[in-house]
Design a protein around this motif. Structure first.
Motif, PDB file in Angstrom:
ATOM      1  N   VAL A  50     -59.826  31.374 -16.075  1.00  0.00           N
ATOM      2  CA  VAL A  50     -59.820  32.485 -15.119  1.00  0.00           C
ATOM      3  C   VAL A  50     -59.596  33.825 -15.797  1.00  0.00           C
ATOM      4  O   VAL A  50     -59.725  34.876 -15.157  1.00  0.00           O
ATOM      5  N   GLY A  51     -59.233  33.818 -17.089  1.00  0.00           N
ATOM      6  CA  GLY A  51     -59.074  35.064 -17.821  1.00  0.00           C
ATOM      7  C   GLY A  51     -57.678  35.640 -17.788  1.00  0.00           C
ATOM      8  O   GLY A  51     -57.509  36.862 -17.872  1.00  0.00           O
ATOM      9  N   CYS A  52     -56.662  34.767 -17.696  1.00  0.00           N
ATOM     10  CA  CYS A  52     -55.275  35.210 -17.681  1.00  0.00           C
ATOM     11  C   CYS A  52     -54.530  34.656 -18.891  1.00  0.00           C
ATOM     12  O   CYS A  52     -54.978  33.721 -19.545  1.00  0.00           O
ATOM     13  N   GLU A  53     -53.362  35.233 -19.158  1.00  0.00           N
ATOM     14  CA  GLU A  53     -52.586  34.809 -20.322  1.00  0.00           C
ATOM     15  C   GLU A  53     -51.950  33.441 -20.123  1.00  0.00           C
ATOM     16  O   GLU A  53     -51.880  32.645 -21.063  1.00  0.00           O
ATOM     17  N   GLN A  54     -51.460  33.187 -18.919  1.00  0.00           N
ATOM     18  CA  GLN A  54     -50.705  31.956 -18.698  1.00  0.00           C
ATOM     19  C   GLN A  54     -50.855  31.524 -17.249  1.00  0.00           C
ATOM     20  O   GLN A  54     -51.225  32.321 -16.382  1.00  0.00           O
ATOM     21  N   ALA A  55     -50.554  30.255 -16.991  1.00  0.00           N
ATOM     22  CA  ALA A  55     -50.645  29.726 -15.632  1.00  0.00           C
ATOM     23  C   ALA A  55     -49.630  28.614 -15.456  1.00  0.00           C
ATOM     24  O   ALA A  55     -49.123  28.039 -16.429  1.00  0.00           O
ATOM     25  N   VAL A  56     -49.346  28.311 -14.197  1.00  0.00           N
ATOM     26  CA  VAL A  56     -48.449  27.215 -13.857  1.00  0.00           C
ATOM     27  C   VAL A  56     -49.020  26.504 -12.641  1.00  0.00           C
ATOM     28  O   VAL A  56     -49.605  27.129 -11.755  1.00  0.00           O
ATOM     29  N   LEU A  57     -48.879  25.172 -12.617  1.00  0.00           N
ATOM     30  CA  LEU A  57     -49.426  24.386 -11.515  1.00  0.00           C
ATOM     31  C   LEU A  57     -48.432  24.279 -10.366  1.00  0.00           C
ATOM     32  O   LEU A  57     -47.218  24.359 -10.555  1.00  0.00           O
ATOM     33  N   GLY A  58     -48.964  24.069  -9.173  1.00  0.00           N
ATOM     34  CA  GLY A  58     -48.151  23.807  -7.995  1.00  0.00           C
ATOM     35  C   GLY A  58     -48.848  22.782  -7.121  1.00  0.00           C
ATOM     36  O   GLY A  58     -50.053  22.550  -7.258  1.00  0.00           O
ATOM     37  N   PRO A  59     -48.116  22.155  -6.212  1.00  0.00           N
ATOM     38  CA  PRO A  59     -48.744  21.139  -5.353  1.00  0.00           C
ATOM     39  C   PRO A  59     -49.810  21.718  -4.430  1.00  0.00           C
ATOM     40  O   PRO A  59     -50.758  21.027  -4.069  1.00  0.00           O
ATOM     41  N   CYS A  69     -44.163  35.279  -2.914  1.00  0.00           N
ATOM     42  CA  CYS A  69     -43.907  36.339  -1.932  1.00  0.00           C
ATOM     43  C   CYS A  69     -42.404  36.498  -1.690  1.00  0.00           C
ATOM     44  O   CYS A  69     -41.907  37.631  -1.545  1.00  0.00           O
ATOM     45  N   GLY A  70     -41.692  35.386  -1.661  1.00  0.00           N
ATOM     46  CA  GLY A  70     -40.235  35.482  -1.519  1.00  0.00           C
ATOM     47  C   GLY A  70     -39.597  36.192  -2.693  1.00  0.00           C
ATOM     48  O   GLY A  70     -38.685  37.021  -2.529  1.00  0.00           O
ATOM     49  N   MET A  71     -40.055  35.880  -3.903  1.00  0.00           N
ATOM     50  CA  MET A  71     -39.514  36.540  -5.104  1.00  0.00           C
ATOM     51  C   MET A  71     -39.773  38.041  -5.074  1.00  0.00           C
ATOM     52  O   MET A  71     -38.886  38.852  -5.355  1.00  0.00           O
ATOM     53  N   LEU A  72     -41.019  38.413  -4.782  1.00  0.00           N
ATOM     54  CA  LEU A  72     -41.386  39.826  -4.801  1.00  0.00           C
ATOM     55  C   LEU A  72     -40.652  40.598  -3.704  1.00  0.00           C
ATOM     56  O   LEU A  72     -40.311  41.774  -3.881  1.00  0.00           O
ATOM     57  N   ALA A  73     -40.387  39.955  -2.574  1.00  0.00           N
ATOM     58  CA  ALA A  73     -39.624  40.609  -1.510  1.00  0.00           C
ATOM     59  C   ALA A  73     -38.219  40.942  -2.001  1.00  0.00           C
ATOM     60  O   ALA A  73     -37.695  42.039  -1.737  1.00  0.00           O
ATOM     61  N   VAL A 212     -52.874  26.524  -8.647  1.00  0.00           N
ATOM     62  CA  VAL A 212     -52.439  27.186  -9.870  1.00  0.00           C
ATOM     63  C   VAL A 212     -52.115  28.646  -9.579  1.00  0.00           C
ATOM     64  O   VAL A 212     -52.764  29.278  -8.739  1.00  0.00           O
ATOM     65  N   LEU A 213     -51.084  29.146 -10.230  1.00  0.00           N
ATOM     66  CA  LEU A 213     -50.785  30.577 -10.246  1.00  0.00           C
ATOM     67  C   LEU A 213     -51.005  31.052 -11.671  1.00  0.00           C
ATOM     68  O   LEU A 213     -50.474  30.465 -12.617  1.00  0.00           O
ATOM     69  N   ALA A 214     -51.791  32.110 -11.844  1.00  0.00           N
ATOM     70  CA  ALA A 214     -52.111  32.624 -13.169  1.00  0.00           C
ATOM     71  C   ALA A 214     -51.877  34.124 -13.216  1.00  0.00           C
ATOM     72  O   ALA A 214     -52.031  34.834 -12.221  1.00  0.00           O
ATOM     73  N   GLY A 215     -51.493  34.594 -14.390  1.00  0.00           N
ATOM     74  CA  GLY A 215     -51.251  36.020 -14.580  1.00  0.00           C
ATOM     75  C   GLY A 215     -50.789  36.289 -15.989  1.00  0.00           C
ATOM     76  O   GLY A 215     -51.117  35.537 -16.920  1.00  0.00           O
ATOM     77  N   SER A 216     -50.005  37.320 -16.158  1.00  0.00           N
ATOM     78  CA  SER A 216     -49.488  37.636 -17.484  1.00  0.00           C
ATOM     79  C   SER A 216     -48.440  36.603 -17.897  1.00  0.00           C
ATOM     80  O   SER A 216     -47.841  35.912 -17.056  1.00  0.00           O
ATOM     81  N   GLU A 217     -48.214  36.503 -19.201  1.00  0.00           N
ATOM     82  CA  GLU A 217     -47.216  35.548 -19.702  1.00  0.00           C
ATOM     83  C   GLU A 217     -45.840  35.835 -19.115  1.00  0.00           C
ATOM     84  O   GLU A 217     -45.127  34.919 -18.696  1.00  0.00           O
ATOM     85  N   GLU A 218     -45.482  37.099 -19.052  1.00  0.00           N
ATOM     86  CA  GLU A 218     -44.161  37.465 -18.523  1.00  0.00           C
ATOM     87  C   GLU A 218     -44.020  37.090 -17.052  1.00  0.00           C
ATOM     88  O   GLU A 218     -43.000  36.520 -16.631  1.00  0.00           O
ATOM     89  N   ALA A 219     -45.053  37.385 -16.255  1.00  0.00           N
ATOM     90  CA  ALA A 219     -44.974  37.111 -14.815  1.00  0.00           C
ATOM     91  C   ALA A 219     -44.912  35.616 -14.535  1.00  0.00           C
ATOM     92  O   ALA A 219     -44.135  35.160 -13.682  1.00  0.00           O
ATOM     93  N   VAL A 220     -45.719  34.834 -15.239  1.00  0.00           N
ATOM     94  CA  VAL A 220     -45.739  33.385 -14.994  1.00  0.00           C
ATOM     95  C   VAL A 220     -44.437  32.754 -15.471  1.00  0.00           C
ATOM     96  O   VAL A 220     -43.892  31.844 -14.826  1.00  0.00           O
ATOM     97  N   ARG A 221     -43.912  33.221 -16.608  1.00  0.00           N
ATOM     98  CA  ARG A 221     -42.640  32.679 -17.089  1.00  0.00           C
ATOM     99  C   ARG A 221     -41.523  32.978 -16.092  1.00  0.00           C
ATOM    100  O   ARG A 221     -40.692  32.111 -15.789  1.00  0.00           O
ATOM    101  N   HIS A 222     -41.512  34.189 -15.549  1.00  0.00           N
ATOM    102  CA  HIS A 222     -40.500  34.546 -14.551  1.00  0.00           C
ATOM    103  C   HIS A 222     -40.625  33.664 -13.319  1.00  0.00           C
ATOM    104  O   HIS A 222     -39.629  33.185 -12.764  1.00  0.00           O
ATOM    105  N   PHE A 223     -41.872  33.449 -12.884  1.00  0.00           N
ATOM    106  CA  PHE A 223     -42.085  32.589 -11.718  1.00  0.00           C
ATOM    107  C   PHE A 223     -41.559  31.186 -11.979  1.00  0.00           C
ATOM    108  O   PHE A 223     -40.848  30.604 -11.145  1.00  0.00           O
ATOM    109  N   ALA A 224     -41.906  30.599 -13.121  1.00  0.00           N
ATOM    110  CA  ALA A 224     -41.500  29.228 -13.423  1.00  0.00           C
ATOM    111  C   ALA A 224     -39.984  29.089 -13.475  1.00  0.00           C
ATOM    112  O   ALA A 224     -39.427  28.062 -13.053  1.00  0.00           O
TER     113      ALA A 224
END
Length: 375
Positions: A50-59, A69-73, A212-224
């Protein structure tokens, strides 16, 4: 019975005998404690696609939207939700509202309306939430404009790209209108940057029931590290992860050919509609919503088709919210099934023009549909 209700656009299926064998469906541990070794490898392969630095899987996309959305709020972002967005993204934004975030909606795919709203409210960083591709009308959102506005106001662009993943790709041409690779909207539009997050389900284009959630390495690491669903919910099953791995292999080997076949099937459908003096929203996107006359009842047309052996989807449009009849085209549909579907639709709508049930054609009308932001 010709079935036009499946969203397995590329026709990918993953029978048990085609997957890596497994001894259990799950480890019994949340993803925050332990993941299958295959999960991060699959996630990184999707990130590259998809052209992003990092990603994480979800169900599912629901798990991912609920969390992000909860985190960003909690970080003080204000949410700007495009009207007509898929319900899953809306549910995530509703959670943000429940946590105190300000939520504003703006007109469907209208960057100008969004710019005016942002200009009137500069007190909070915005999160712009939109579908990359609208399944109801077949149009791409002006994501480049949304990203520019998010960047100008120090915010983020959060894209639900479920419909585009596996279909859209890089370097679209007349012969390859979807583009190459199937990486989705970011690849299609060459969008990059730390201010973009993308959430996609693999259950449609790739036939694997996970997200999957994909984005920058920093954002995905924070999410995980801060995800609540990775602590309190089961991770994707091992079988789903193996199915995703197989889908990526199939995409590398045969994806562009499957996308070419899909485009051919959609063009055939639209060409026959044109012969029958009918039209549909959707351009070359495989979800084709028929334009009925105002005095025609979509429910009656849908029931007529069903009683004559043609299964379709009864849904609401993204703008009018009126019931509509939709055909979902896949790479597995045979030309004869498409001919039968349009012939039956003719009867259901009272159109009597004869069709030429020959081979698939690339009609001028369908080629012209590949204009602007419409697929």
């Amino acid at each position: 019975m010709p079935d036009f209700t499946s969203a397995l656009y590329l026709g990918m299926r993953h029978p048990a005998e085609a997957l890596v064998t497994w001894s259990s469906l799950t480890t019994g541990m949340p993803a925050a404690m332990a993941e299958s070794p295959a999960a991060p490898m699959v996630a990184q392969a999707i990130a590259r696609l998809v052209g992003c630095e990092q990603a994480v899987l979800g169900p599912s996309t629901l798990h991912l939207f609920w969390d992000i959305c909860g985190m960003l709020a909690e970080q003080g972002y204000a949410f700007y939700l495009e009207q007509g967005s898929y319900p899953i993204a809306r549910w995530g934004v509703e959670r943000a509202a429940g946590r105190g975030a300000a939520v504003t909606s703006f007109r469907h795919q209208d960057a100008g309306a969004l710019e005016q709203l942002l200009g009137r409210n500069r007190s909070s960083r915005p999160v712009i939430v939109a579908d990359g591709l609208c399944s109801a009308c077949g149009c791409r959102a002006p994501l480049a404009d949304y990203q520019m506005l998010a960047r100008r106001h120090g915010g983020l662009l959060l894209v639900d790209d479920t419909q585009a993943l596996g279909i859209l790709g890089a370097r679209p041409t007349g012969k390859r209108p979807y583009g190459q690779g199937g990486g989705g909207s970011l690849r299609h539009l060459t969008l990059t940057g730390p201010d973009v997050l993308v959430i996609s389900s693999l259950a449609k284009g790739f036939g694997a029931p996970l997200a999957v959630l994909a984005g920058s390495e920093e954002a995905v690491r924070h999410f995980a590290h801060h995800s609540e669903t990775r602590v309190h919910c089961s991770p994707p099953s091992l079988v789903a992860v193996y199915a995703a791995a197989r889908a990526l292999q199939l995409n590398r080997a045969h994806g562009d050919a499957l996308r070419g076949r899909l485009a051919s099937r959609v063009r055939h459908f639209r060409s026959l509609l044109n012969e029958a003096n009918l039209t549909a929203h959707g351009g070359l996107f495989p979800v084709q919503t028929v334009n009925l006359r105002r005095n025609q009842d979509a429910r009656q047309v849908h029931n007529h088709l069903h009683t004559r052996g043609v299964r379709t989807v009864l849904r609401r449009g993204c703008r009018t919210r009126r019931p509509a009849v939709t055909f979902v085209i896949t790479a597995r549909h045979r030309p004869g099934e498409i001919v039968r579907a349009v012939q039956t639709l003719q009867t259901a709508t009272g159109r009597q023009r004869s069709l030429q049930p020959g081979a698939e054609t690339s009609a001028a009308g369908s080629t012209a549909a590949i204009q602007g932001r419409k697929l």
